[in-house]
Design a protein around this motif. Structure first.
Motif, PDB file in Angstrom:
ATOM      1  N   TYR A 230       3.850 -15.106  -3.303  1.00  0.00           N
ATOM      2  CA  TYR A 230       5.220 -15.504  -2.961  1.00  0.00           C
ATOM      3  C   TYR A 230       6.052 -14.282  -2.578  1.00  0.00           C
ATOM      4  N   ILE A 231       5.956 -13.208  -3.359  1.00  0.00           N
ATOM      5  CA  ILE A 231       6.717 -11.990  -3.047  1.00  0.00           C
ATOM      6  C   ILE A 231       6.308 -11.449  -1.681  1.00  0.00           C
ATOM      7  N   ARG A 232       5.004 -11.362  -1.424  1.00  0.00           N
ATOM      8  CA  ARG A 232       4.521 -10.846  -0.149  1.00  0.00           C
ATOM      9  C   ARG A 232       4.996 -11.721   1.015  1.00  0.00           C
ATOM     10  N   THR A 233       4.933 -13.031   0.859  1.00  0.00           N
ATOM     11  CA  THR A 233       5.356 -13.943   1.926  1.00  0.00           C
ATOM     12  C   THR A 233       6.833 -13.781   2.236  1.00  0.00           C
ATOM     13  N   GLN A 234       7.652 -13.675   1.199  1.00  0.00           N
ATOM     14  CA  GLN A 234       9.097 -13.527   1.420  1.00  0.00           C
ATOM     15  C   GLN A 234       9.425 -12.176   2.049  1.00  0.00           C
ATOM     16  N   ARG A 235       8.710 -11.143   1.662  1.00  0.00           N
ATOM     17  CA  ARG A 235       8.936  -9.832   2.266  1.00  0.00           C
ATOM     18  C   ARG A 235       8.538  -9.837   3.739  1.00  0.00           C
ATOM     19  N   LEU A 236       7.386 -10.444   4.038  1.00  0.00           N
ATOM     20  CA  LEU A 236       6.938 -10.513   5.435  1.00  0.00           C
ATOM     21  C   LEU A 236       7.947 -11.282   6.287  1.00  0.00           C
TER      22      LEU A 236
END
Length: 321
Positions: A230-236
């Protein structure tokens, strides 16, 4: 325990009077403020440095109190009873006369219900729970003046039992569990989205700041693919939108990535290509075509930039020949 502020100190003659009783593992106090306003708060930094795992119960004896509980504004009035979880953020403009009981969380954790809903809870004057608990808190104050050191723990155990019986007893219904899980997930997502640029954002940070165990955190985040995903997706997604914004054209791709918490160049490029099937630099070439990261992530066929790259490669080959 709190960051405090007296915004009217230069304009008014402030008079703050307090009396505190130490009752075994708990603190019982009354405070009266006249001639101005008193504010106290606990932000994420204060919580991280103080490590207080306490529940605070307020009986508002006189005046009105303004509260901001994790972004939600509240008003507590004379006769109301309010709760704060000191492992979570809050900001309060104090009432003129208030009684406060601070209990260790461990005294309430024997109940069948979790304690999440206590933070920001207000028992309104006239409700059954308010009437019973309010009478007990007033009696506790009178007893404290005469209680011995040996009496204190027994009085506090009885008080914790009353709070548990009124507010935490009985099995949770399926709807209770669903509502609490939804509220907790919203809280976790809100924290993540506000701190995407922090490279320390991860399970440890979330557990510390939100007062969750790892098991609870992973359980809440499982429907979204897990914490790291989730963190990676939101950052991307943030990188994608920023690269499409002309006002950030002066920043390089990796400068934009760093703003949103990416530090490893190769790892970032791999994640971006895997998510959107294109290189981040392509967004600077065709920003108008690719404004939606969601639409780009769902596309199945190679994008126009992939095709143009193949055409360029063919043309280069022909020219070399």
């Amino acid at each position: 325990m709190f960051d405090t502020e007296f915004p009217d100190m230069d304009q008014y003659q402030l008079d703050l009077r307090t009396r505190v009783y130490v009752m075994g593992p708990a603190l019982l106090s009354r405070a009266r403020l006249e001639g101005g306003e008193f504010r106290f708060s606990r932000d994420a930094e204060k919580i991280a440095t103080s490590s207080l795992d306490l529940i605070s119960i307020y009986l508002y004896l006189e005046g009105t109190e303004s509260r901001c509980i994790e972004g939600v504004d509240q008003i507590a009035e004379t006769g109301d009873i309010g709760f704060l979880d000191l492992t979570r953020t809050s900001s309060v403009s104090a009432a003129s006369y208030v009684q406060n009981l601070i209990l260790p969380r461990s005294l309430l954790e024997g109940s069948k219900r979790n304690l999440d809903h206590l933070h920001g809870l207000i028992l309104r004057k006239g409700s059954v729970a308010n009437t019973v608990l309010g009478a007990h808190l007033r009696a506790l104050w009178l007893a404290a003046a005469e209680a011995s050191l040996e009496d204190g723990p027994a009085l506090i155990d009885a008080t914790a039992g009353l709070v548990s019986g009124l507010l935490l007893s009985g099995p949770e219904s399926e709807q209770d569990q669903h509502d609490l899980a939804d509220a907790q997930l919203v809280r976790i997502r809100r924290y993540i989205n506000r701190h995407l640029g922090d490279t320390t954002l991860g399970p440890d940070r979330l557990c510390d700041q939100l007062g969750l165990s790892r098991a609870a955190l992973y359980r809440h985040m499982a429907p979204l693919g897990g914490v790291a995903d989730y963190i990676r997706t939101q950052r991307l997604r943030k990188v994608y939108l920023t690269l499409c914004d002309p006002s950030y054209a002066h920043l390089s791709v990796m400068e934009v990535a760093a703003v949103w918490g990416f530090g490893d160049t190769s790892g970032f490029y791999r994640s971006f290509k895997r998510k959107y099937s294109l290189n981040p630099g392509d967004l600077r070439v065709y920003p108008e075509v690719m404004k939606s990261p969601e639409a780009t992530a769902q596309r199945k066929a190679p994008f126009v930039t992939d095709w143009l790259g193949e055409v360029d490669a063919d043309q280069d080959g022909k020219l070399d020949a």
